[in-house]
Design an enzyme around this catalytic site. Sequence first.
Site, short mmCIF file in Angstrom:
data_model
loop_
_atom_site.label_atom_id
_atom_site.label_comp_id
_atom_site.label_asym_id
_atom_site.label_seq_id
_atom_site.Cartn_x
_atom_site.Cartn_y
_atom_site.Cartn_z
N GLY A 16 1.04 -1.11 0.03
CA GLY A 16 -0.01 -0.02 -0.05
C GLY A 16 0.85 0.97 0.07
O GLY A 16 1.77 1.29 0.63
N GLU A 79 1.96 -7.17 -5.38
CA GLU A 79 2.49 -8.55 -6.12
C GLU A 79 3.48 -9.09 -5.21
O GLU A 79 4.55 -8.61 -4.37
CB GLU A 79 3.55 -8.20 -7.24
CG GLU A 79 4.04 -9.30 -7.95
CD GLU A 79 3.49 -10.25 -8.55
OE1 GLU A 79 2.60 -10.10 -9.40
OE2 GLU A 79 3.61 -11.31 -8.35
N GLY A 117 5.10 -7.46 4.01
CA GLY A 117 5.48 -8.41 3.00
C GLY A 117 6.41 -7.95 1.90
O GLY A 117 7.12 -8.68 1.65
N THR A 138 5.05 2.03 6.30
CA THR A 138 3.73 1.64 6.42
C THR A 138 2.93 2.58 7.65
O THR A 138 3.50 3.10 8.17
CB THR A 138 3.49 0.36 6.77
OG1 THR A 138 2.06 0.22 7.31
CG2 THR A 138 4.27 -0.08 8.24
N ASP A 140 0.69 1.79 9.17
CA ASP A 140 0.29 0.85 10.15
C ASP A 140 1.47 0.86 11.46
O ASP A 140 0.99 0.30 12.64
CB ASP A 140 0.23 -0.56 9.94
CG ASP A 140 -0.87 -0.55 8.75
OD1 ASP A 140 -1.82 0.28 8.57
OD2 ASP A 140 -0.83 -1.69 7.88
N GLY A 183 -4.87 0.01 9.88
CA GLY A 183 -3.96 -0.41 10.71
C GLY A 183 -3.76 -1.99 10.63
O GLY A 183 -2.85 -2.49 11.43
N GLU A 235 -9.52 -1.24 12.48
CA GLU A 235 -10.21 -2.28 11.55
C GLU A 235 -9.96 -3.30 11.77
O GLU A 235 -10.80 -4.46 11.48
CB GLU A 235 -9.55 -1.79 10.07
CG GLU A 235 -8.23 -2.15 9.92
CD GLU A 235 -7.73 -1.94 8.40
OE1 GLU A 235 -8.74 -1.89 7.52
OE2 GLU A 235 -6.53 -1.97 8.11
#
Length: 360
Positions: A16, A79, A117, A138, A140, A183, A235
């Site tokens: 993201g 990906e 990831g 991130t 998060d 998050g 979330e």
Amino acid sequence: MEQSKVKRFGILTSGGDAPGLNAAIRGVARTAMDEFGMEVIGIENGYRGLIEGKCRKLEPEDFSGILTRGGTILGTSREKPFKNYTIYENGKTAVDKIKENYKNWGLDALVILGGNGTNTTGWLLQQEGLNVVGLPKTIDNDLVMTDVTFGFHTAVSIATDAIDRIHTTAHSHNRIMIIEVMGHKAGWLALHAGVAGGGDVILIPEIPYKIESIAKHLEKRRDAGKEFSIVVVAEGALSEEEALMDKKTLKKNRLAMKHSIAYRVAEELEAATGLEARVTVLGYVQRGGIPVAQDRALATLFGTEAAHMLARGDFGKMVALQNGKVCGVPLEDIAKKIKKVPLDDQMVLAGREVGTCFGD
Ligand code: F6P
């Protein structure tokens, strides 16, 4: 020009997008070019571009005016090459294609900007013989071994601003206002924005909630003459029952839900208190727009350090911040791990001190 182990490297952004990506790209590239004379190859759309062979040589002008820009000039994708089972020409796998392109483009190293990831893939590619340096991106803030990731501060600031705005309408309408923030499986964003925005209730995945505890807290507020309440929900927030479920059952349970968690909490709270509840899901606004100063500075710091790691040949590491100092940490120690909010985290304790209910 200083000596450098790396002459030419590829750079990609994966996962993201997050505010500060362009500032980090600029930090890496300017240092690498100006201090060490390296060549920079920009890879499009994360690992997908590396598989499909989409790249271009970047020039100094590519990094002009991007410090303040949101998103990523390189594009991104989710990906995951090691989970891509496509068979390409001559029976090649996605990983074979990556190794081939890395070699054909004459790369000495790869700089990857991303979260869990991305850095896990980075570690796997390092084991395949590539030289990898990672950067922690991130909103998060859930990467282990770094105090903080870039993108987080901007997301906290956007979510806090939203909570402030919702506060005023909550006050006017005497409602329970439920605000869902991102998050993933960690509660950092909800915790920090919730404390900054004065949430009356903050629900994070690390502290499973009981609807009765929240209802009791809201009723106590009402009895004290406070007719509205702000509930900030991560979330990934979990009820006590869900926290006891195994991974598979929990996933099934969540997929069966028509809407995200905030809607369920709203329904349950209306039923338990008789008060009117409204939901706002902040979604992608949290990742968009101009990065705040803290993220720009942090991303620049991380980016410049990544260039120095390339020059030293210090591979297989992610740039991190530990006790306020920038350093490199082994990708191996980050791979497949998530940094959760500890139950005794100082921000949780501070929230409790000022009367916030965590649903427990
Ligand atoms: O990891 C960043 C993040 O924004 C999470 O907070 C969120 O769960 C997820 O990405 C959303 O992903 P996507 O962009 O694939 O919808």
